[in-house]
Design a protein around this motif. Structure first.
Motif, PDB file in Angstrom:
ATOM      1  N   GLU A 225      -2.630  -2.614   2.698  1.00  0.00           N
ATOM      2  CA  GLU A 225      -2.197  -1.411   3.405  1.00  0.00           C
ATOM      3  C   GLU A 225      -3.048  -1.168   4.647  1.00  0.00           C
ATOM      4  N   LYS A 226      -4.355  -1.306   4.510  1.00  0.00           N
ATOM      5  CA  LYS A 226      -5.268  -1.061   5.630  1.00  0.00           C
ATOM      6  C   LYS A 226      -5.038  -2.073   6.749  1.00  0.00           C
ATOM      7  N   ALA A 227      -4.848  -3.350   6.406  1.00  0.00           N
ATOM      8  CA  ALA A 227      -4.620  -4.374   7.432  1.00  0.00           C
ATOM      9  C   ALA A 227      -3.309  -4.123   8.175  1.00  0.00           C
ATOM     10  N   LEU A 228      -2.282  -3.659   7.479  1.00  0.00           N
ATOM     11  CA  LEU A 228      -1.008  -3.341   8.127  1.00  0.00           C
ATOM     12  C   LEU A 228      -1.185  -2.187   9.116  1.00  0.00           C
TER      13      LEU A 228
ATOM     14  N   TYR B  85       2.498   9.407  -8.901  1.00  0.00           N
ATOM     15  CA  TYR B  85       1.692   9.024  -7.745  1.00  0.00           C
ATOM     16  C   TYR B  85       1.819   7.529  -7.472  1.00  0.00           C
ATOM     17  N   GLN B  86       1.860   6.704  -8.533  1.00  0.00           N
ATOM     18  CA  GLN B  86       2.031   5.262  -8.339  1.00  0.00           C
ATOM     19  C   GLN B  86       3.311   4.983  -7.562  1.00  0.00           C
ATOM     20  N   ARG B  87       4.405   5.632  -7.947  1.00  0.00           N
ATOM     21  CA  ARG B  87       5.682   5.429  -7.260  1.00  0.00           C
ATOM     22  C   ARG B  87       5.593   5.916  -5.811  1.00  0.00           C
ATOM     23  N   SER B  88       4.935   7.058  -5.580  1.00  0.00           N
ATOM     24  CA  SER B  88       4.796   7.591  -4.229  1.00  0.00           C
ATOM     25  C   SER B  88       3.981   6.643  -3.348  1.00  0.00           C
ATOM     26  N   LEU B  89       2.874   6.123  -3.891  1.00  0.00           N
ATOM     27  CA  LEU B  89       2.044   5.196  -3.128  1.00  0.00           C
ATOM     28  C   LEU B  89       2.801   3.915  -2.829  1.00  0.00           C
ATOM     29  N   TYR B  90       3.518   3.427  -3.822  1.00  0.00           N
ATOM     30  CA  TYR B  90       4.313   2.212  -3.636  1.00  0.00           C
ATOM     31  C   TYR B  90       5.330   2.394  -2.511  1.00  0.00           C
ATOM     32  N   GLN B  91       6.046   3.523  -2.517  1.00  0.00           N
ATOM     33  CA  GLN B  91       7.058   3.756  -1.493  1.00  0.00           C
ATOM     34  C   GLN B  91       6.427   3.922  -0.117  1.00  0.00           C
ATOM     35  N   SER B  92       5.273   4.591  -0.064  1.00  0.00           N
ATOM     36  CA  SER B  92       4.580   4.776   1.210  1.00  0.00           C
ATOM     37  C   SER B  92       4.176   3.432   1.821  1.00  0.00           C
TER      38      SER B  92
ATOM     39  N   ALA C 226       6.161 -11.673   0.222  1.00  0.00           N
ATOM     40  CA  ALA C 226       4.900 -11.779  -0.514  1.00  0.00           C
ATOM     41  C   ALA C 226       4.156 -10.449  -0.505  1.00  0.00           C
ATOM     42  N   ILE C 227       4.192  -9.752   0.640  1.00  0.00           N
ATOM     43  CA  ILE C 227       3.530  -8.446   0.732  1.00  0.00           C
ATOM     44  C   ILE C 227       4.210  -7.447  -0.198  1.00  0.00           C
ATOM     45  N   LEU C 228       5.539  -7.436  -0.192  1.00  0.00           N
ATOM     46  CA  LEU C 228       6.265  -6.510  -1.051  1.00  0.00           C
ATOM     47  C   LEU C 228       6.032  -6.830  -2.527  1.00  0.00           C
ATOM     48  N   ALA C 229       5.929  -8.131  -2.847  1.00  0.00           N
ATOM     49  CA  ALA C 229       5.675  -8.515  -4.236  1.00  0.00           C
ATOM     50  C   ALA C 229       4.304  -8.021  -4.692  1.00  0.00           C
ATOM     51  N   ARG C 230       3.314  -8.149  -3.819  1.00  0.00           N
ATOM     52  CA  ARG C 230       1.985  -7.669  -4.189  1.00  0.00           C
ATOM     53  C   ARG C 230       1.978  -6.144  -4.308  1.00  0.00           C
ATOM     54  N   THR C 231       2.701  -5.475  -3.437  1.00  0.00           N
ATOM     55  CA  THR C 231       2.778  -4.019  -3.506  1.00  0.00           C
ATOM     56  C   THR C 231       3.415  -3.569  -4.819  1.00  0.00           C
ATOM     57  N   ARG C 232       4.375  -4.353  -5.320  1.00  0.00           N
ATOM     58  CA  ARG C 232       5.045  -3.991  -6.579  1.00  0.00           C
ATOM     59  C   ARG C 232       4.088  -4.004  -7.766  1.00  0.00           C
ATOM     60  N   SER C 233       2.916  -4.641  -7.605  1.00  0.00           N
ATOM     61  CA  SER C 233       1.947  -4.630  -8.697  1.00  0.00           C
ATOM     62  C   SER C 233       1.498  -3.201  -9.027  1.00  0.00           C
TER      63      SER C 233
END
Length: 319
Positions: free
Chosen positions: A282-285, A99-106, A142-149
């Motif tokens: 995610e919500k702001a995007l 699920y973590q990987r799925s959420l990250y990709q989404s 920066a957004i992608l880096a934070r998403t990678r967390s």
């Protein structure tokens, strides 16, 4: 067939909060030196504690009570939705690696969609909004880096059925309490998507963003009535940001305290903070794309919100 109960009410929490903020900004304008704005840390989790300091209580005024109550009612909702382990549709599920990987990709896909959409849209007429668009487009890495967390740790929280479209307009104010309504989820999503189990913090992120939206909606309304001069707007916006951050922090802290016994969130608030930060991005995007399609005049609100998320220190960057 659908059976519904009538809830006597005084309107929704959006209208209640909007009217309260109109009075708040009136008090700010009446101050002899409205530029003296109390400080507030950047992270909602750093703002927690048993009681906000006295200067902050003065700023929040009577709204500290409904902010806490909203947090408690949100926790009540999630505890109820996670209360039947024998029902497959409602049984809490692990926040596992798949699920973590799925959420990250989404979210990665949403980043690409939203930034391409705003970069290729008609340039905003207001110079400051056009500048914010350029800043947001420049935040891609920066957004992608934070998403990678999402991939850099194991999450011990659970996934449950959630409201799915949670904001102040989905809450009725009865005068003494709040009643949550409209559980059909986001209308733009398929029924299958709406039934998916997700982190309950997604609903929390939706309410936090609604706190931010209602501040700017109040400022828009005051400006339309001719009650705010252009020169006053930056100071009022700073006071509005202070109210938003402390109000959201009071809401989050009460929610965490009330939902903890259900065992659906981690006992480690840093883990919860990492997940909430990503869900707020995610919500702001999503909001950026929505406003471009439906309310271009409100585009500045999610732009300010997204930029603010990257101006404060990230919990995800702390180890």
């Amino acid at each position: 067939g659908v059976l519904e109960a009538f809830v006597p009410n005084e309107g929704d929490a959006w209208r209640y909060t909007l009217d309260w903020l109109d009075q708040y900004f009136e008090r700010v304008r009446a101050r002899a030196h409205p530029g003296g704005i109390p400080d507030a840390p950047g992270s909602l989790f750093d703002l927690g504690g048993p009681e906000p300091p006295e200067p902050v209580l003065e700023v929040l005024g009577s709204y500290v009570v409904p902010a806490r109550l909203l947090g408690e009612r949100t926790a009540d909702l999630h505890r109820a939705l996670a209360s039947d382990p024998d029902a497959p549709d409602f049984r809490p599920e692990p926040f596992d690696a798949m699920y973590q990987r799925s959420l990250y990709q989404s979210i990665r896909n949403q980043v690409s969609k939203a930034l391409a959409r705003v970069a290729n849209s008609e340039p905003p007429a207001e110079p400051d909004v056009a500048d914010m668009v350029a800043q947001v487009v420049g935040l891609r890495e920066a957004i992608l880096a934070r998403t990678r967390s999402l991939l850099e740790r194991k999450f011990s929280s659970r996934r449950i059925r959630i409201h799915g479209d949670f904001h102040l307009g989905q809450v009725l104010h009865t005068g003494r309490d709040f009643v949550l309504i409209d559980f059909e989820g986001e209308p733009a999503r398929s029924l299958g998507e709406r039934r998916l189990k997700r982190s309950p913090l997604r609903d929390v992120a939706g309410m936090i963003r609604s706190f931010h939206y209602v501040v700017h909606a109040s400022l828009f309304r005051l400006a339309e009535r001719g009650l705010v001069r252009p020169a006053d707007r930056p100071v009022l916006a700073a006071w509005g940001d202070l109210w938003y951050r402390w109000g959201a922090a009071v809401y989050v802290r009460r929610y965490l305290d009330a939902v903890r016994p259900a065992g659906i969130l981690s006992g480690d608030d840093r883990e919860n903070a990492v997940l909430l930060e990503v869900l707020l991005v995610e919500k702001a995007l999503y909001e950026i794309t929505y406003e471009l399609d439906h309310r271009p005049a409100w585009l500045r609100i999610p732009l300010v919100g997204l930029l603010g998320l990257f101006q404060a220190p990230s919990v995800a960057g702390a180890r």
